[in-house]
Each structure stands twice: as structure tokens, then as C-alpha cells.
Design an enzyme around this catalytic site. Structure first.
Site, PDB file in Angstrom:
ATOM      1  N   LEU A  53       0.865  -1.177   0.000  1.00  0.00           N
ATOM      2  CA  LEU A  53       0.000   0.000   0.000  1.00  0.00           C
ATOM      3  C   LEU A  53       0.899   1.223   0.000  1.00  0.00           C
ATOM      4  CD1 LEU A  53      -2.791  -0.788   2.664  1.00  0.00           C
ATOM      5  CD2 LEU A  53      -3.058  -0.766   0.182  1.00  0.00           C
ATOM      6  N   ASP A  54       0.451   2.287  -0.669  1.00  0.00           N
ATOM      7  CA  ASP A  54       1.184   3.546  -0.613  1.00  0.00           C
ATOM      8  C   ASP A  54       1.350   3.983   0.838  1.00  0.00           C
ATOM      9  OD1 ASP A  54       1.226   3.672  -3.342  1.00  0.00           O
ATOM     10  OD2 ASP A  54      -0.355   5.169  -3.512  1.00  0.00           O
ATOM     11  N   ARG A  55       2.427   4.698   1.081  1.00  0.00           N
ATOM     12  CA  ARG A  55       2.656   5.254   2.412  1.00  0.00           C
ATOM     13  C   ARG A  55       1.455   6.058   2.916  1.00  0.00           C
ATOM     14  NH1 ARG A  55       8.002   8.770   3.752  1.00  0.00           N
ATOM     15  NH2 ARG A  55       7.536   9.337   5.894  1.00  0.00           N
ATOM     16  N   ARG A 157      -5.338   6.625  -7.365  1.00  0.00           N
ATOM     17  CA  ARG A 157      -5.033   8.049  -7.284  1.00  0.00           C
ATOM     18  C   ARG A 157      -4.917   8.664  -8.682  1.00  0.00           C
ATOM     19  NH1 ARG A 157      -0.069   8.081  -3.058  1.00  0.00           N
ATOM     20  NH2 ARG A 157      -0.088  10.313  -3.563  1.00  0.00           N
TER      21      ARG A 157
END
Length: 243
Positions: A53-55, A157
Site C-alpha cells: 500500500l502507498d505510504r 489516485r
């Protein structure tokens, strides 16, 4: 302490907080803490990340307890048999209210070759707030559900930015003026993207599993303030039952 959502001899699933990097990489640079290191302090034995997962993103993160389990989970992700359900807050009201963003994306390098990328979305609720910004006296936002059918780098995103409804709090693909509005008026200092649940087959015995992750305080305040709590609960209830 990390919130452990599920644990057995083969798997561990945690509710990843926003703004916590999963592991060391060239994309996050130096940091004080990484999820995999924190998890090793809570769980004994070997741990292997099954996906990422993205930060900035919160929600369900799967970790395998052996290389073999990690490889089997990786095959499910690569084979697109894992159902991933996300919640997001976006600028504007997407039209149509339900659809698919079908737009090829590059990998982690924007100059790389583009690959097939598709994200299904559904608008769950909307709000209009009486806060002037730019040439508009009021601002519109929407609560949306997203299910990526492919797994490209920062796919959700980038896809919402592509259809001109960027996710609130996205510093790289979003709108700085709306991000600041949420910080100043709603005490929201995070990307409003949450990996709400993962559905997959247990790599050991093949039984179906759905693991769901609850929302943090920032999300809870926004759902209450915008009157979105019921819409969010209805969406969650309509999905797969958690373990």
C-alpha cells in the site's frame, strides 16, 4: 501498536495507518518507522510482504509467514482474483455516478511503457460546503467506492485525477488548494484513501476469506460532519462479510 485484523500460522493482516511506509525503498527515503519492522516487534517468526500500500494510504495489508505463502498470495494478486475494495473522498461529484475508468498507466516511472489499467467506481454520497475557494462560493465533494481490476502503481489516485476528480489529500496527483481547505476547516491532514477490505482464497486450504479494516478518527469525523455515515455503512454491509 499495529491493529492486527487476522492472524494464523500462515498469514497476518494489519490495519495500516496512513502516512506509515510499509518498508524501506527508494520511493519513501529515510524514515523513523516502517510497518514491517513494527510488526516484527509484535509477531514472532518470519514475515514476508504479500502486497503493498502507498505510504499515504490506510487499510488492509497482508503479510505472509513464509516465502511459499507469499508466493501463493502473489499469484492471486497477479491473477487478479483478489477483490480489493477502497473508500475515497474526491473533489466534485463524479458523473456518471457509477462507471469504470479505463486508462493505461505507466509503472513507478512515468516515462515507462503504459499498461492496461481499469478501476470500477461508485459514488456513494455527496456534500456541498459553504466555503469560498477560487471563483466558487461553495465546494463539492463525494464519497466514492473504488475497486481496481488491475494493480498499477498508484492506480486509484491517478485514475481519479485523470477524470478530474482527484482524491482529497493527494499531494502528488491532487489539488493543493482543496487539500489545504480540508486541513484548515476539517482537520484532515491525510490522503483520504482507505483499503477497506480484501477478499481472497487462503493459500493453505483454499477457503474464501474477506478481511476488513475500520476507519480512523479523521474518517469518522468527516463521515459524521458530512452526513455520510449511513451511506458508508450501507456500502460496507452490502460487501463480503469480514472474517
Amino acid at each position: 501498536m499495529l491493529e492486527i485484523l487476522y492472524q494464523d500460522d500462515d498469514l497476518v493482516a494489519v490495519n495500516k495507518p496512513a502516512n506509515l511506509a510499509v518498508h524501506r525503498s527508494k520511493f519513501v527515503g529515510p524514515d523513523d518507522a516502517f510497518l514491517i519492522d513494527l510488526l516484527r516487534e509484535q509477531v514472532e517468526g518470519r514475515l514476508h510482504l504479500a502486497h503493498r500500500l502507498d505510504r499515504a494510504t490506510s487499510g488492509v495489508l497482508l503479510v505472509a509467514r513464509s516465502p511459499e505463502m507469499a508466493a501463493q498470495l502473489g499469484e492471486q494478486f497477479m491473477g487478479r482474483s483478489v477483490r480489493k475494495r477502497y473508500l475515497a473522498v474526491v473533489r466534485g461529484w463524479p458523473e456518471p455516478a457509477e462507471g469504470t475508468v479505463d486508462y493505461p498507466l505507466p509503472g513507478s516511472r512515468d516515462t515507462g511503457p503504459r499498461k492496461d489499467a481499469r478501476t470500477d467506481y461508485r459514488r456513494l454520497a455527496t456534500v456541498e460546503v459553504d466555503i469560498p475557494l477560487g471563483r466558487y462560493e461553495k465546494q463539492r465533494y463525494a464519497l466514492v467506492a473504488a475497486e481496481p481490476q488491475t494493480g498499477r502503481f498508484r492506480q486509484i489516485r491517478k485514475h481519479f485525477a485523470h477524470i478530474h476528480h482527484p482524491i482529497v489529500g493527494d499531494s502528488q496527483h491532487g489539488r493543493g488548494d482543496h487539500n489545504r481547505l480540508f486541513k484548515q476547516h476539517f482537520a484532515s491532514h491525510r490522503l483520504l484513501l482507505h483499503a477497506a477490505s480484501l477478499s481472497f482464497f487462503h493459500p493453505s486450504d483454499g477457503r474464501p476469506l474477506t478481511i476488513a479494516a475500520g476507519l480512523d478518527d479523521t474518517w469518522a469525523r468527516l463521515l459524521e460532519r458530512f452526513g455520510w455515515r449511513e451511506a458508508c455503512a450501507s456500502w460496507a454491509d452490502a460487501g463480503p462479510s469480514p472474517v
